[in-house]
Design an enzyme around this catalytic site. Sequence first.
Site, short mmCIF file in Angstrom:
data_model
loop_
_atom_site.label_atom_id
_atom_site.label_comp_id
_atom_site.label_asym_id
_atom_site.label_seq_id
_atom_site.Cartn_x
_atom_site.Cartn_y
_atom_site.Cartn_z
N LYS A 107 0.82 -1.31 0.13
CA LYS A 107 -0.07 0.00 0.08
C LYS A 107 1.02 1.19 0.11
CE LYS A 107 -4.45 1.04 -0.05
NZ LYS A 107 -5.58 0.12 -0.44
N GLY A 219 -20.18 6.70 2.26
CA GLY A 219 -19.52 7.13 0.78
C GLY A 219 -20.25 7.38 -0.20
N GLY A 221 -18.01 7.68 -3.39
CA GLY A 221 -16.83 7.74 -4.13
C GLY A 221 -16.95 6.54 -5.17
N ASN A 222 -15.99 6.06 -5.78
CA ASN A 222 -15.80 4.95 -6.58
C ASN A 222 -16.51 3.78 -6.26
OD1 ASN A 222 -14.15 2.34 -7.48
ND2 ASN A 222 -14.36 3.70 -9.29
P1 NAD Z 1 -13.28 7.61 -3.06
O1 NAD Z 1 -12.13 8.65 -2.78
O2 NAD Z 1 -13.70 7.27 -4.53
O3 NAD Z 1 -14.38 7.86 -2.41
C1 NAD Z 1 -14.41 7.97 -0.63
C2 NAD Z 1 -15.71 8.42 -0.54
O4 NAD Z 1 -15.81 8.56 0.95
C3 NAD Z 1 -16.01 9.91 -0.90
O5 NAD Z 1 -17.51 9.84 -1.27
C4 NAD Z 1 -15.67 10.52 0.37
O6 NAD Z 1 -16.57 11.98 0.31
C5 NAD Z 1 -16.25 9.76 1.34
N1 NAD Z 1 -15.72 10.01 2.63
C6 NAD Z 1 -14.56 10.28 3.09
N2 NAD Z 1 -14.72 10.62 4.61
C7 NAD Z 1 -15.79 10.22 5.02
C8 NAD Z 1 -16.42 10.08 6.14
N3 NAD Z 1 -15.64 10.34 7.24
N4 NAD Z 1 -17.79 9.63 6.30
C9 NAD Z 1 -18.47 9.43 5.15
N5 NAD Z 1 -17.84 9.59 3.96
C10 NAD Z 1 -16.59 9.66 4.01
O7 NAD Z 1 -12.63 6.40 -2.66
P2 NAD Z 1 -13.15 4.83 -2.99
O8 NAD Z 1 -11.94 4.36 -4.23
O9 NAD Z 1 -14.25 4.64 -3.17
O10 NAD Z 1 -12.59 3.99 -1.74
C11 NAD Z 1 -13.48 3.75 -0.60
C12 NAD Z 1 -13.04 2.68 0.43
O11 NAD Z 1 -12.87 1.56 -0.21
C13 NAD Z 1 -11.64 3.09 0.98
O12 NAD Z 1 -11.50 2.37 2.39
C14 NAD Z 1 -10.84 2.18 0.10
O13 NAD Z 1 -9.43 1.88 0.73
C15 NAD Z 1 -11.52 1.10 -0.23
N6 NAD Z 1 -11.29 0.07 -1.61
C16 NAD Z 1 -11.17 0.83 -2.63
C17 NAD Z 1 -11.14 0.12 -3.70
C18 NAD Z 1 -11.14 0.76 -5.11
O14 NAD Z 1 -10.83 -0.10 -6.02
N7 NAD Z 1 -11.30 2.18 -5.29
C19 NAD Z 1 -10.69 -1.22 -3.71
C20 NAD Z 1 -11.14 -1.88 -2.43
C21 NAD Z 1 -11.00 -1.02 -1.32
#
Ligand code: NAD
Length: 428
Positions: A107, A219, A221-222
């Site tokens: 990571k 959340g 996001g993605n």
């Molecule tokens: P992202 O940056 O696209 O989205 C994160 C979201 O969380 C955003 O909407 C943000 O506003 C929100 N957020 C941040 N702090 C917050 C809080 N305190 N309360 C509520 N919402 C909050 O990130 P992502 O890629 O969607 O990743 C989200 C989680 O999934 C992370 O823990 C990441 O490690 C995990 N993850 C992501 C992937 C991937 O392929 N993107 C794969 C496995 C795990």
Amino acid sequence: MAAKGFNAYKMAREQFDSIADKLELDEGTRELLRTPMREYHFTIPVKMDDGSVKVFQGYRVQHNDARGPCKGGIRFHPQETADTVRALSMWMTWKCAVADIPLGGGKGGVICDPHDLSDREQERLCRGWIRQIAKNIGPVEDIPAPDVMTTAQHMLWMMDEYEHIAGGQYPGVITGKPVGMGGSLGRTEATGFGVIFMVREALKELDIDITSTTASIQGFGNVAQYAAVLFTEYGGKVVNVSCWDQEDGKAYSYYRENGIDLEELRDITDRFGSVDKEKAKKLGYERLSGDDWLKHDVDILIPAALENAITADNVDKISDSVKLIAGGANGPITPEGMDALNKRDLMVIPDFLANAGGVTCSYFEQVQNNTNYYWPREEVIGKLDDKMTSAFYAVMELAKRKKIPLEEAAYMIAISRVVDACRMRGWI
Ligand code: NAD
């Protein structure tokens, strides 16, 4: 990441220790697996648009590569810490193992808020991160990917910088690249879709028809957005999403009883997953506090923001109507939160199983890069579904046989696989 006193690495080690006891691992094996094999901390000087120089702190941690090259995302976040990156690298090792893909765990991160950086500044930061770590990563050593607040464009700048340094074409050095530039079709939606493939199978086990279910997601996001897309496609209804509000420095939940309109909400959300609160209000969304996503009378909760979302302090807010929780984020449930959930009548699909779709598709991306032959989207999504579904049932079968929670079964499978690889290599 954010909460005061919370330490993700301490939590990851506690989770490991409790399974190590159950597997009766010897001291040497425990010491090897509860500590990252290598870690790099470095500074990244960036020339800002106004001519000043700002220095950012960067990290890359390689937890274990017994089963294959390290794999894991890079986060851009103002509250990133070395311990968070260590924890996430350890969870990546277990995730790749439980998904049964031939990769280890790594990571990376940078302490920064990309909202505060122009595109050119972000590009310089990405290139600077690679310059500091290029000799310690690579397609057969350690392959980064996007994570919180990093995008396909960031990955492409990083790949380009690596190729300048290495003097060749190395698309397999990083995954999550744009389609057409070495990226895989289906990668963007893979993590969120993977969560919902597991939700679909879990609901079958619980004998619940998905079309009658409602979900609250933390959340937007993605991961959260694509989980919402597939869940809605399967006939479920999402009533809540939450996000971080940069202006106010806190999180909000957005709730609409008759369901969110995905397209409408996406239109008012920035590329880092923050919803425009004024526009949301005009569209009839109720704005609630960050923690309120937990309290709705829904069937399914999907924490898909950050770690430390469900804790001993807020677990009692969860409604009795909830029958299933699927961990979209990494480390969203603390061990104390999980203990409390295990005493209730609901199923929890652990994060490192539920969100393994992203790394599985990253693995597919690498396979395509190595062969320089790209699969159609249906093939990628079909292969992803097969992998996720078989990982789910392997864990479910062990959980039923041993009468243990899914999380314990998933850890037992993952850690045993990594221990076996270390043993076969003669490390332990
Ligand atoms: P992202 O940056 O696209 O989205 C994160 C979201 O969380 C955003 O909407 C943000 O506003 C929100 N957020 C941040 N702090 C917050 C809080 N305190 N309360 C509520 N919402 C909050 O990130 P992502 O890629 O969607 O990743 C989200 C989680 O999934 C992370 O823990 C990441 O490690 C995990 N993850 C992501 C992937 C991937 O392929 N993107 C794969 C496995 C795990």
